[in-house]
Design a protein around this motif. Structure first.
Motif, PDB file in Angstrom:
ATOM      1  N   ASP A  55     125.158   7.317  60.132  1.00  0.00           N
ATOM      2  CA  ASP A  55     125.994   7.441  61.332  1.00  0.00           C
ATOM      3  C   ASP A  55     125.142   7.759  62.558  1.00  0.00           C
ATOM      4  O   ASP A  55     124.058   8.334  62.440  1.00  0.00           O
ATOM      5  CB  ASP A  55     127.046   8.546  61.096  1.00  0.00           C
ATOM      6  CG  ASP A  55     128.205   8.441  62.059  1.00  0.00           C
ATOM      7  OD1 ASP A  55     128.343   7.407  62.747  1.00  0.00           O
ATOM      8  OD2 ASP A  55     128.994   9.410  62.127  1.00  0.00           O
ATOM      9  N   GLY A  56     125.650   7.366  63.719  1.00  0.00           N
ATOM     10  CA  GLY A  56     125.009   7.738  64.985  1.00  0.00           C
ATOM     11  C   GLY A  56     124.287   6.597  65.689  1.00  0.00           C
ATOM     12  O   GLY A  56     123.596   6.819  66.691  1.00  0.00           O
ATOM     13  N   ARG A  59     125.589   6.297  69.388  1.00  0.00           N
ATOM     14  CA  ARG A  59     125.111   7.370  70.278  1.00  0.00           C
ATOM     15  C   ARG A  59     123.612   7.237  70.545  1.00  0.00           C
ATOM     16  O   ARG A  59     123.140   7.506  71.642  1.00  0.00           O
ATOM     17  CB  ARG A  59     125.433   8.743  69.652  1.00  0.00           C
ATOM     18  CG  ARG A  59     126.861   9.175  69.912  1.00  0.00           C
ATOM     19  CD  ARG A  59     127.289  10.262  68.979  1.00  0.00           C
ATOM     20  NE  ARG A  59     127.563   9.729  67.634  1.00  0.00           N
ATOM     21  CZ  ARG A  59     127.741  10.475  66.562  1.00  0.00           C
ATOM     22  NH1 ARG A  59     127.645  11.792  66.647  1.00  0.00           N
ATOM     23  NH2 ARG A  59     128.006   9.922  65.404  1.00  0.00           N
ATOM     24  N   ARG A 106     137.224  -1.302  65.375  1.00  0.00           N
ATOM     25  CA  ARG A 106     136.284  -1.358  66.511  1.00  0.00           C
ATOM     26  C   ARG A 106     136.460  -2.672  67.283  1.00  0.00           C
ATOM     27  O   ARG A 106     137.044  -3.624  66.761  1.00  0.00           O
ATOM     28  CB  ARG A 106     134.852  -1.244  65.985  1.00  0.00           C
ATOM     29  CG  ARG A 106     134.609   0.119  65.381  1.00  0.00           C
ATOM     30  CD  ARG A 106     133.170   0.298  64.998  1.00  0.00           C
ATOM     31  NE  ARG A 106     132.975   1.647  64.500  1.00  0.00           N
ATOM     32  CZ  ARG A 106     131.827   2.280  64.447  1.00  0.00           C
ATOM     33  NH1 ARG A 106     130.725   1.664  64.855  1.00  0.00           N
ATOM     34  NH2 ARG A 106     131.745   3.509  63.990  1.00  0.00           N
TER      35      ARG A 106
HETATM   36 MG    MG Z   1     130.000   6.848  63.873  1.00  0.00          MG
END
Ligand code: MG
Ligand code: IPE
Ligand code: IPE
Length: 278
Positions: A55-56, A59, A106
């Motif tokens: 994850d990430g 970001r 998404r």
């Molecule tokens: Mg995520």
């Protein structure tokens, strides 16, 4: 740092406290952070199965002023490094959560780019899987995936079916709840089992992970402290390790640190402390 040096010296002086990890020779640079960490690992107590919620990516990209897709692209490099590291460390199974049943929510463009990246990745990496004796197992429902990606996944699954050094469980259009419902449907559709025949071990054989050991260690990157529908059944007794590091920055030193921390945990499986008698 001083403590670290003492531990390192001890490990080098007494090989019996640290069974040598197979395949580490020449892989980690002498004196590097990861080599020092790896010396603290006990090869006899490694997890068999490590599962990762990668994850990430978004970001990571945003912090660099880049489009989200660049985060996913950078994430593919981490996948390569962690697959290689896991094999060197001697793991049996590495599961990677790449796309959830909820990720369809998404924007269509991001979904499309992700699917394309996955397809490109498989096309490029199939040699690497063969050369290293890795087996690919797709976890999740392939039916909803674009036809070309699905074909590619099936091709690589078939190609690597006989490989045995390490299994890579690629979770794609995967959701723990959907998997449990699907397993139940399969049992009913088969019509072979009576209710008394179904126990935990029988039920496990109808899950996408049939035949694989449950994850001993679950890693989640980017600091989120949730499961997000990953392996709900299988992680019943997994140790959970969460790092603030975004997936594109996740390197072998992070994996080794997770393993070191895992080995410092006491797994009780519902029992009392080891050694306590009352
Ligand atoms: Mg995520
Ligand atoms: C993980 O990164 C990759 C997928 C879920 C496909 P994200 O895309 O979720 O990145 P963040 O969480 O938005 O930073
Ligand atoms: C979990 O990440 C799914 C994958 C890593 C593929 P998400 O980014 O989708 O999770 P939430 O939405 O933050 O819970």
């Amino acid at each position: 740092m001083q403590n670290e040096d003492v531990r390192l010296a001890e490990a080098q002086a007494n090989p019996y406290t640290m069974p040598m990890l197979k395949g580490l020779d020449g892989w980690l640079e002498d004196g590097s952070e990861e080599a020092r960490l790896a010396l603290r690992l006990d090869a006899a107590r490694l997890p068999r199965h490590v599962a990762v919620i990668m994850d990430g990516n978004g970001r990571w990209a945003r912090e660099r002023g880049l489009p989200r897709v660049e985060g996913h692209r950078a994430g593919a490099k981490s996948v390569r490094e962690i697959v290689e590291a896991s094999a060197h460390l001697g793991l049996e199974v590495l599961s990677l959560f790449a796309f959830s049943t909820e990720n369809w929510k998404r924007p269509a463009r991001e979904v499309q780019m992700l699917m394309r990246l996955l397809e490109d990745y498989l096309r490029k990496e199939d040699r690497l899987l063969m050369d290293n004796d890795f087996r690919l197992r797709v976890l999740g429902n392939k039916e909803k995936l674009p036809a070309s990606l699905r074909r590619e996944l099936e091709r690589v699954e078939l190609l690597t079916r006989g490989n045995s050094r390490m299994t890579i469980g690629l979770a794609l259009n995967y959701g723990g709840r959907a998997e449990i419902v699907e397993a139940t449907r399969r049992i009913l559709a088969e019509g072979r089992l009576k209710s008394g025949d179904v126990d935990e071990s029988v039920f496990s054989r109808y899950l996408d992970t049939a035949g694989l050991p449950d994850p001993d260690l679950l890693i989640r990157t980017s600091g989120e402290t949730r499961i997000s529908n990953f392996m709900l059944w299988q992680i019943a007794y997994a140790e959970i390790w969460i790092t603030p590091t975004y997936w594109p920055d996740f390197r072998k030193k992070h994996l080794i640190q997770a393993l070191v921390d895992f080995q410092g945990r006491q797994r009780r499986f519902g029992e009392t402390d080891a050694g306590s008698s009352s």
